[in-house]
Design an enzyme around this catalytic site. Structure first.
Site, PDB file in Angstrom:
ATOM      1  N   GLY A 178       0.815  -1.217   0.000  1.00 15.90           N
ATOM      2  CA  GLY A 178       0.000   0.000   0.000  1.00 15.90           C
ATOM      3  C   GLY A 178       0.846   1.263   0.000  1.00 15.90           C
ATOM      4  N   THR A 214      -4.107  -1.680   8.374  1.00 13.35           N
ATOM      5  CA  THR A 214      -5.385  -1.821   7.651  1.00 13.35           C
ATOM      6  C   THR A 214      -6.472  -2.256   8.626  1.00 13.35           C
ATOM      7  OG1 THR A 214      -4.145  -2.468   5.693  1.00 13.35           O
ATOM      8  CG2 THR A 214      -6.513  -2.964   5.702  1.00 13.35           C
ATOM      9  N   HIS A 218     -14.516  10.420   9.098  1.00 12.68           N
ATOM     10  CA  HIS A 218     -13.378  10.133   8.232  1.00 12.68           C
ATOM     11  C   HIS A 218     -13.641  10.634   6.821  1.00 12.68           C
ATOM     12  CE1 HIS A 218     -12.325   7.284  11.443  1.00 12.68           C
ATOM     13  NE2 HIS A 218     -11.097   7.341  10.964  1.00 12.68           N
ATOM     14  N   LYS A 262     -12.740   6.388   2.871  1.00  5.45           N
ATOM     15  CA  LYS A 262     -12.542   5.258   3.791  1.00  5.45           C
ATOM     16  C   LYS A 262     -13.587   4.183   3.515  1.00  5.45           C
ATOM     17  CE  LYS A 262     -12.157   4.016   8.680  1.00  5.45           C
ATOM     18  NZ  LYS A 262     -10.987   3.142   8.514  1.00  5.45           N
ATOM     19  N   GLY A 283     -12.195   1.041  12.817  1.00  7.79           N
ATOM     20  CA  GLY A 283     -11.621   0.110  13.795  1.00  7.79           C
ATOM     21  C   GLY A 283     -11.395   0.785  15.132  1.00  7.79           C
TER      22      GLY A 283
HETATM   23  P1  NAP Z   1      -5.881   3.992   0.147  1.00  9.63           P
HETATM   24  O1  NAP Z   1      -5.462   5.384  -0.186  1.00  9.63           O
HETATM   25  O2  NAP Z   1      -7.047   3.372  -0.562  1.00  9.63           O
HETATM   26  O3  NAP Z   1      -4.569   3.084  -0.067  1.00  9.63           O
HETATM   27  C1  NAP Z   1      -4.595   1.726  -0.123  1.00  9.63           C
HETATM   28  C2  NAP Z   1      -3.501   1.344  -1.098  1.00  9.63           C
HETATM   29  O4  NAP Z   1      -3.303  -0.060  -1.047  1.00  9.63           O
HETATM   30  C3  NAP Z   1      -3.857   1.716  -2.539  1.00  9.63           C
HETATM   31  O5  NAP Z   1      -2.723   2.323  -3.142  1.00  9.63           O
HETATM   32  C4  NAP Z   1      -4.142   0.359  -3.157  1.00  9.63           C
HETATM   33  O6  NAP Z   1      -3.858   0.323  -4.519  1.00  9.63           O
HETATM   34  C5  NAP Z   1      -3.185  -0.514  -2.398  1.00  9.63           C
HETATM   35  N1  NAP Z   1      -3.502  -1.939  -2.419  1.00  9.63           N
HETATM   36  C6  NAP Z   1      -4.732  -2.527  -2.436  1.00  9.63           C
HETATM   37  N2  NAP Z   1      -4.595  -3.861  -2.451  1.00  9.63           N
HETATM   38  C7  NAP Z   1      -3.264  -4.120  -2.442  1.00  9.63           C
HETATM   39  C8  NAP Z   1      -2.485  -5.314  -2.455  1.00  9.63           C
HETATM   40  N3  NAP Z   1      -3.068  -6.526  -2.516  1.00  9.63           N
HETATM   41  N4  NAP Z   1      -1.133  -5.210  -2.403  1.00  9.63           N
HETATM   42  C9  NAP Z   1      -0.539  -4.025  -2.363  1.00  9.63           C
HETATM   43  N5  NAP Z   1      -1.213  -2.834  -2.374  1.00  9.63           N
HETATM   44  C10 NAP Z   1      -2.558  -2.901  -2.407  1.00  9.63           C
HETATM   45  O7  NAP Z   1      -6.176   3.834   1.691  1.00  9.63           O
HETATM   46  P2  NAP Z   1      -5.452   4.572   2.916  1.00  9.63           P
HETATM   47  O8  NAP Z   1      -6.203   5.769   3.288  1.00  9.63           O
HETATM   48  O9  NAP Z   1      -3.993   4.686   2.624  1.00  9.63           O
HETATM   49  O10 NAP Z   1      -5.728   3.509   4.070  1.00  9.63           O
HETATM   50  C11 NAP Z   1      -5.244   2.183   3.964  1.00  9.63           C
HETATM   51  C12 NAP Z   1      -5.791   1.358   5.123  1.00  9.63           C
HETATM   52  O11 NAP Z   1      -5.214   1.832   6.330  1.00  9.63           O
HETATM   53  C13 NAP Z   1      -7.310   1.432   5.339  1.00  9.63           C
HETATM   54  O12 NAP Z   1      -7.782   0.186   5.784  1.00  9.63           O
HETATM   55  C14 NAP Z   1      -7.466   2.458   6.441  1.00  9.63           C
HETATM   56  O13 NAP Z   1      -8.656   2.271   7.185  1.00  9.63           O
HETATM   57  C15 NAP Z   1      -6.247   2.109   7.263  1.00  9.63           C
HETATM   58  N6  NAP Z   1      -5.750   3.169   8.134  1.00  9.63           N
HETATM   59  C16 NAP Z   1      -5.274   2.770   9.340  1.00  9.63           C
HETATM   60  C17 NAP Z   1      -4.714   3.691  10.177  1.00  9.63           C
HETATM   61  C18 NAP Z   1      -4.154   3.239  11.494  1.00  9.63           C
HETATM   62  O14 NAP Z   1      -3.621   4.070  12.247  1.00  9.63           O
HETATM   63  N7  NAP Z   1      -4.219   1.954  11.811  1.00  9.63           N
HETATM   64  C19 NAP Z   1      -4.631   5.032   9.797  1.00  9.63           C
HETATM   65  C20 NAP Z   1      -5.129   5.407   8.566  1.00  9.63           C
HETATM   66  C21 NAP Z   1      -5.673   4.457   7.721  1.00  9.63           C
HETATM   67  P3  NAP Z   1      -5.013   0.755  -5.583  1.00  9.63           P
HETATM   68  O15 NAP Z   1      -5.311   2.192  -5.321  1.00  9.63           O
HETATM   69  O16 NAP Z   1      -4.346   0.505  -6.885  1.00  9.63           O
HETATM   70  O17 NAP Z   1      -6.201  -0.126  -5.309  1.00  9.63           O
END
Ligand code: NAP
Length: 209
Positions: A7, A71, A123, A127, A133
Site C-alpha cells: 500500500g 489496515t 473520516h 474510507k 476500527g
Molecule cells: P488507500 O489510499 O485506498 O490506499 C490503499 C492502497 O493499497 C492503494 O494504493 C491500493 O492500490 C493498495 N492496495 C490494495 N490492495 C493491495 C495489495 N493486494 N497489495 C498491495 N497494495 C494494495 O487507503 P489509505 O487511506 O492509505 O488507508 C489504507 C488502510 O489503512 C485502510 O484500511 C485504512 O482504514 C487504514 N488506516 C489505518 C490507520 C491506522 O492508524 N491503523 C490510519 C489510517 C488508515 P489501488 O489504489 O491501486 O487499489
C-alpha cells in the site's frame, strides 16, 4: 530495517514511506497484484484494504517475515496460530496515532463514572469500512453497547469524539488527526519493538506504549 510496504502508493503509504526512510529504514513498496518475494526482509507493513490485508499478511508470514498492520476492517485472529507456529510477530493496530490511543485510554477511564456514552467517528469519504476500527475498539473499552455514528465527508482526515452523558453534565473527549504523518510515530515504535513482542498476534498500540 529492510521493510516491505504493502500500500506504499496509497494515502497513508505516501505519507509514511518518506518518514520511514528518513528514520533510516530501507523501504520496498509492494504493488497491487505483485507476487511479493520478500523473504529475508525484516518486516512487512500493510496499509491497504480489508480485502487485501489478510493475503498480504499470510504471504509475509509464509516467507518468514513479521508484520506491522494498520489496515482496518478485517479479523487478524485466524493468523495468530500461523504467526505463532513460525515464531513470528503479527502486530495489528486500529490506530497508530499516539493521541488517538490516549483518547481511547481517557475514554475508558471516564466510562467508570458515566452511565451512557456515544461515539462519533468522522473520516474522509474514501474510507472503505464503517464504523472505523478505532471506534469499535473504543466502544469495546467503554462497554455498555455504546452506539457508534459514522460520518464520511470530503475534507475530513480522521477524527473521533466520545460523548459521555449523565444528569446535568456532558463530557466530550475528542481527537483530530489533521495529517497522515501522525501515524508515523506509532509505526516506527512498532517496528522498533517488534522483536520484543511474543510470537503471534498482538493488537493495539497501547500494548507497546
Ligand atoms: P488507500 O489510499 O485506498 O490506499 C490503499 C492502497 O493499497 C492503494 O494504493 C491500493 O492500490 C493498495 N492496495 C490494495 N490492495 C493491495 C495489495 N493486494 N497489495 C498491495 N497494495 C494494495 O487507503 P489509505 O487511506 O492509505 O488507508 C489504507 C488502510 O489503512 C485502510 O484500511 C485504512 O482504514 C487504514 N488506516 C489505518 C490507520 C491506522 O492508524 N491503523 C490510519 C489510517 C488508515 P489501488 O489504489 O491501486 O487499489
Amino acid at each position: 530495517m529492510k521493510i516491505a510496504f504493502f500500500g506504499a502508493a496509497g494515502k497513508v503509504g505516501l505519507a509514511l514511506v518518506p518518514v520511514l526512510e528518513r528514520a533510516g529504514h530501507e523501504v520496498r513498496g509492494i504493488e497491487i497484484g505483485e507476487e511479493p518475494d520478500i523473504s529475508g526482509l525484516d518486516a512487512a507493513v500493510d496499509f491497504t484494504t480489508p480485502d487485501a490485508a489478510p493475503a498480504n499478511a499470510r504471504a509475509a508470514l509464509d516467507q518468514g517475515v513479521s508484520c506491522v498492520i494498520g489496515t482496518t476492517g478485517w479479523d487478524p485472529q485466524p493468523l495468530d496460530a500461523v504467526a505463532r507456529e513460525r515464531g513470528l510477530r503479527l502486530f495489528v493496530a486500529p490506530n497508530f496515532s499516539v493521541g488517538a490511543v490516549l483518547m481511547m485510554r481517557f475514554a475508558e477511564q471516564a466510562a467508570q463514572y458515566f452511565p451512557r456514552a456515544e461515539v462519533i467517528e468522522l473520516h474522509n469519504e474514501a474510507k472503505k469500512d464503517a464504523p472505523s476500527g478505532t471506534a469499535r475498539a473504543t466502544a469495546d473499552l467503554i462497554g455498555g453497547d455504546a452506539v457508534i455514528h459514522s460520518v464520511r465527508l470530503p475534507g475530513l482526515v480522521a477524527h473521533q469524539e466520545v460523548i459521555f452523558g449523565s444528569e446535568g453534565q456532558l463530557l466530550t473527549i475528542r481527537h483530530d488527526t489533521t495529517a497522515r504523518e501522525s501515524f508515523a510515530d506509532g509505526v516506527l515504535l512498532a517496528l522498533e519493538r517488534l522483536d520484543s513482542l511474543p510470537p503471534g498476534l498482538t493488537v493495539g498500540l497501547d500494548r507497546i506504549l
